[in-house]
Enzyme design. Structure first.
Site, short mmCIF file in Angstrom:
data_model
loop_
_atom_site.label_atom_id
_atom_site.label_comp_id
_atom_site.label_asym_id
_atom_site.label_seq_id
_atom_site.Cartn_x
_atom_site.Cartn_y
_atom_site.Cartn_z
N SER A 303 0.84 -1.19 0.00
CA SER A 303 0.00 0.00 0.00
C SER A 303 0.87 1.24 0.00
O SER A 303 1.99 1.22 0.52
CB SER A 303 -0.89 0.03 1.24
N ASP A 304 0.35 2.31 -0.57
CA ASP A 304 0.98 3.61 -0.32
C ASP A 304 0.79 3.90 1.17
O ASP A 304 -0.06 3.30 1.83
CB ASP A 304 0.36 4.69 -1.20
#
Ligand SMILES: *[C@@H]1O[C@H](CO)[C@@H](O)[C@H](O)[C@H]1NC(C)=O
Ligand SMILES: *[C@@H]1O[C@H](CO)[C@@H](O)[C@H](O)[C@H]1NC(C)=O
Ligand SMILES: *[C@@H]1O[C@H](CO)[C@@H](O)[C@H](O)[C@H]1NC(C)=O
Ligand SMILES: *[C@@H]1O[C@H](CO)[C@@H](O)[C@H](O)[C@H]1NC(C)=O
Ligand SMILES: *[C@@H]1O[C@H](CO)[C@@H](O)[C@H](O)[C@H]1NC(C)=O
Ligand SMILES: *[C@@H]1O[C@H](CO)[C@@H](O)[C@H](O)[C@H]1NC(C)=O
Ligand SMILES: *[C@@H]1O[C@H](CO)[C@@H](O)[C@H](O)[C@H]1NC(C)=O
Ligand SMILES: *[C@@H]1O[C@H](CO)[C@@H](O)[C@H](O)[C@H]1NC(C)=O
Ligand SMILES: *[C@@H]1O[C@H](CO)[C@@H](O)[C@H](O)[C@H]1NC(C)=O
Ligand SMILES: *[C@@H]1O[C@H](CO)[C@@H](O)[C@H](O)[C@H]1NC(C)=O
Ligand SMILES: *[C@@H]1O[C@H](CO)[C@@H](O)[C@H](O)[C@H]1NC(C)=O
Ligand SMILES: *[C@@H]1O[C@H](CO)[C@@H](O)[C@H](O)[C@H]1NC(C)=O
Length: 814
Positions: A303-304
């Site tokens: 994930s960012d």
């Protein structure tokens, strides 16, 4: 990655401490696996659905990763459930992202570090040119060499994973705050740049991360907005939703990620915003469907930072690693809690999540680790990282990290020389009236502009600043300079060889307010060099496309008095250049963000040590008003799902739009002058296969998708000749016009380029291999890439609007 940097991050951390006992995540609509059900489906128009694609496919190690895959499986088989949760959940630690060690298995953990132009959290490391600069070289070798050199530095500093390179944003909007981190407003050029950068990074032994997947085309409202004033942290409004139709997805935004996966990228970072209503990190259509099924991606999706918005739903949808692990904005709130971590353990225990899915997540994480031999001797995380890391300072650590090894290791090698060359090769000469350039040993030089001199705000460009040259943008994609050669310093040094007079004025306000004629002594300078800059940063979109700090007025003030005014921009990308046709502006150079050797790189161009060969990776319109696809910024209603961005322009971004709408432009995509001249002749096309079918053969998927799409089916060749009297490089470019039968296809699309260096009078044959993918469109009906019936026009030239040679082919009846 977090946009926030030192100031914002430290304020968030402070807030996190204050609020940490109080935060509860907002109620979510049942975490429906793939998208948040909108309150009012009408507002989502024809989009609204991101169809669930479940279950998440297992990796199989295909594409040459089988040995590493087997090792990864052996590793996973030895893990306890708690260790499994640790393997997929970030922890605060020395690096921007950290996976903890498992000493009993000899696993030393993973260190993940920003970013696309440098290892950001480091001392004694180089700052390379930005993505937009590197793309302007149109040079496959430079793209590789830059990636490799960066990879060496990441590895030497102990980072296992480089959070680079960027293909999202692609550059849908001229105003995108992060476009400069990526490469070009074109999927083909960006695809090649991704592939070469990834090969370079990974050949150096570090894992690459293709980001941000996908549809991350604006910064405004890329994350939810939170209400910080209540007793619990609540989401006011969800992040913007990029609503993208299937064909546009395949032909524009997904295209360069296919190159990345084909290049065996270790990791893909899902983006912050929503996609068709569902957060990109829990969008199963894109993660499971497009990335893992269609492209056969064998690595892991991370994930960012703070981009995870659910546990079970994200895991089922294909997210493999939660970074940085905590909950809330940028993952910084409640860092001891995670949607993964302990929740994953209980979700497995209560049989909500199948443990085989968790095993697959870890196999995906560990396969590239073994493939790149990171289990063998690998440098430790440089202890200086701990002090420099403002994202998760030591005070936030929940676990101990074993910090060993020499601190402040100098990992720069000879990279300064490479960076100097790479940025010179990237400089785009936009105008050169009467051969104003190269300079001919001028004896009197006047330098203007706040971009010419030394930086006045430190080595770390955390923010915009008035005085000093700009060599990188802001946010997680910036770098920490160990030195920065300013244009004025390099120029003064070069001018001394000619015993020249160098006068300079660095205060834009003063220049604008002055009658410039009154400033200089004793006689008018032979050349006036005006250095201008344009700031851009992660986290906000650009408010305008003008050069900053009144730069246009600076040019006008100088050009009124100086009939040989040369303008140089250090910019994130697209600028309005209203002075381009001013008779006294004799030359314009777009140098973008060149990295630490900025001054030397531009002096090499100005004095002709390097013949310019950079080409624009986007279009410069006559007016900023001419651009389409503006970011969505003016949502004034308060509904949770009101932030919507409709990609209604479909395939018509940048030159595809200007061409389709017949809009004349100032400098088109692919444009750039040289001190020499080049010609094209003898276009030939050769079919490489006996017959071509519309649909590709249904071959087993390999990383990058159906291998049949990557098969070369034609070779187009042209003869390129240097017709001038200076040696130098040029970039012949090939554009394809599809048959009229495929409605909605832009008039022409880049499908080949090559950079060739030629001595005066010399010629060389340039070959462009056209792959099946290059001549196909994405059929939403058959869900396949199809070659259409009819005649294709193949044009080769020196820019998207300077096409010299044309030939046509009819693949289906040839
Ligand atoms: C849903 O949104 C549309 C478009 O904004 C509006 O016309 C309609 O009245 C809304 N429906 C409801 C039930 O709010
Ligand atoms: C988004 O919605 C469009 C229109 O329905 C559809 O064509 C496309 O496949 C969807 N994409 C994703 C990722 O959900
Ligand atoms: C993944 O592999 C496991 C066995 O390791 C199997 O039980 C599971 O069904 C597979 N999942 C998919 C989606 O094929
Ligand atoms: C934010 O929270 C406060 C306190 O709960 C509440 O009074 C306020 O209305 C909320 N603001 C918004 C925009 O929802
Ligand atoms: C589990 O997730 C919730 C949010 O849904 C979070 O508040 C909690 O801290 C998490 N628990 C653990 C052990 O990480
Ligand atoms: C299982 O555990 C997860 C994570 O703690 C939780 O979200 C979910 O509600 C639990 N399901 C059941 C049926 O207990
Ligand atoms: C820390 O790392 C060093 C070097 O790899 C190693 O020799 C040492 O045993 C480690 N210490 C601990 C406590 O893991
Ligand atoms: C720049 O010039 C303006 C106008 O002369 C002046 O007001 C200002 O103080 C100058 N700035 C600096 C930093 O010298
Ligand atoms: C600028 O100064 C020069 C020389 O002093 C003078 O000839 C000219 O008229 C001035 N121009 C303006 C616009 O004041
Ligand atoms: C160009 O520069 C000359 C001085 O060399 C000046 O006389 C002339 O007015 C300038 N032209 C314009 C259009 O400003
Ligand atoms: C530019 O100005 C210089 C000095 O004022 C003059 O010598 C030269 O002839 C001018 N050149 C042109 C092309 O007007
Ligand atoms: C653009 O020009 C082409 C060729 O002259 C023409 O066929 C097309 O209709 C024009 N498109 C628009 C939007 O004006």
């Amino acid at each position: 990655m977090p946009s926030t940097f030192d100031l914002l991050v430290s304020s968030l951390l402070t807030a996190a401490v204050v609020n940490c006992q109080q935060y509860d995540p907002p109620p979510r609509t049942s975490d429906a696996f793939t998208y948040v059900q909108p309150r009012n489906t009408t507002i989502l128009g024809p989009y609204g659905h991101s169809p669930p694609v479940l279950p998440s496919p297992n990796a199989t190690g295909l594409g040459g990763w089988d040995e590493a895959f087997a090792e990864a499986r052996r590793f996973v088989a030895q893990l306890t459930l708690e260790e499994k949760a640790d393997m997929v959940t970030g922890q605060p630690g020395p690096c921007v992202g950290n996976i903890v060690a498992i000493p009993r298995l000899g696993f030393k953990g993973l260190c993940l570090q920003d970013g696309p132009l440098a290892i950001r959290v480091a001392d004694y490391a180089s700052v390379f040119s930005a993505g937009v600069t590197a793309a302007s070289t149109w040079d496959r070798n430079i793209l590789y060499e830059r990636g490799f050199a960066m990879g060496q530095e990441f590895k030497a500093k102990g980072a296992h994973v480089a959070l680079a390179p960027v293909a999202g944003p692609l550059g849908r909007s001229a105003y995108g705050g992060r476009n400069w981190e990526g490469f070009a407003a074109d999927p083909y050029l960006t695809g090649v740049a991704m592939e070469r950068t990834i090969q370079g990074l990974q050949d150096a032994g570090v894992q690459a991360t293709a980001k941000h997947y996908i549809g991350n085309e604006q910064e405004t409202q890329r994350n939810p907005s939170y209400n910080y004033s209540g007793p619990v942290l609540e989401i006011d409004q969800e992040a913007i939703s990029s609503n993208i139709d299937d064909r546009t997805m395949h032909e524009l935004y997904h295209w360069p990620f296919a190159n990345a996966v084909r290049a065996r990228v270790a990791s893909v970072m899902c983006s912050y915003q929503r996609l068709n209503g569902s957060y990109a990190c829990q969008n199963s259509k894109s993660l499971n469907g497009l990335l893992k099924d269609e492209l056969g991606f064998q690595g892991y999706v991370m994930s960012d930072w703070g981009g995870t918005h659910s546990g079970v739903a994200s895991i089922e949808s294909g997210l493999d690693m939660d970074m940085p692990g905590g909950i809330g904005p940028y993952g910084l709130y409640r860092q001891e809690g995670s949607f993964f971590g302990g929740n994953l353990t209980s979700a497995v225990n209560n049989k909500t999540v199948d443990e085989t899915r968790v095993d697959d997540m870890i196999v995906r994480i560990m396969t590239p680790y073994y493939w790149l031999h990171q289990d063998k001797v690998y440098p430790s995380v440089d202890p200086s990282t701990v002090q420099l890391n403002t994202f998760s300072p030591r005070s936030t650590w929940l676990r101990e990290f074993n910090i060993t090894g020499e601190a402040s290791r100098d990992v720069r090698g000879n990279h300064g020389e490479l960076i100097r060359k790479q940025a010179a090769e990237a400089t785009v000469l936009l105008k050169n009236k009467g051969n104003a350039l190269p300079l001919k040993a001028p004896k009197s030089i006047a330098v203007f502009g706040n971009d010419a001199g030394e930086d006045t705000m430190g080595a770390y460009n955390g923010d915009n600043f008035e005085f000093g040259t700009l060599a990188a943008g802001g946010g997680s994609g910036t770098g920490r300079f160990t030195y920065l050669i300013s244009p004025l310093a390099a120029l003064s040094s070069r001018a001394r060889q000619d015993n020249a007079l160098v006068q300079f004025w660095l205060n834009n306000t003063l220049i604008v307010d002055s009658n410039v004629t009154d400033l200089w002594i004793p006689t008018p300078p032979e050349v006036c060099l005006v250095f201008l800059k344009s700031w851009a940063t992660e986290g906000s979109d650009r408010e305008h496309l003008s050069v900053d700090y009144n730069g246009e007025d600076v040019v006008n003030s100088v050009a009124k008095a100086c009939n040989n005014t040369v303008v140089i921009t250090h910019s994130s990308g697209i600028n309005e250049l209203p002075f381009a046709n001013h008779p006294n502006v004799t030359a314009i150079l777009a140098a973008h963000y060149p990295g630490e050797e900025s001054g030397n790189s531009i002096v090499d161009i100005l004095y002709g040590n390097v013949n310019p060969s950079g080409k624009l990776p986007y279009t410069i319109a006559k007016s900023g008003r001419d651009y389409n696809a503006l970011p969505t910024t003016k949502v004034t209603t308060a509904g949770s799902y009101d932030w919507q961005s409709w990609f209604n322009e479909k395939l018509e971004i940048d030159y595809r739009y200007f061409d389709a709408q017949n809009i004349s432009v100032l400098y088109e995509f692919g444009y750039g002058l040289s001190y020499s001249t080049f010609s094209l002749s003898d276009i030939k096309v050769e079919a490489l296969v006996k017959s071509v079918s519309s649909a590709p053969e249904d071959l087993p998927i390999q990383p990058g998708g159906n291998p049949a799409l990557w098969e070369s089916i034609y070779n187009v060749s042209v003869l390129v000749t240097n017709t001038g009297n200076m040696e130098g490089a040029t970039v012949p470019q090939l554009y394809v016009t599809f048959p009229d039968s495929v409605l909605g296809t832009p008039p022409k699309q880049l499908r080949g380029f090559d950079k060739v260096f030629l001595a005066p009078g010399k010629s060389t044959n340039v070959n462009f291999e056209l792959m099946r993918r290059d001549l196909s469109y994405w059929s939403v009906v058959s869900q396949k890439w199809l070659i259409p019936e009819g005649e294709f026009v193949i044009s080769v030239g020196f820019s998207s609007r300077d096409l010299k040679k044309v030939i046509s082919i009819k693949p289906l009846t040839d």
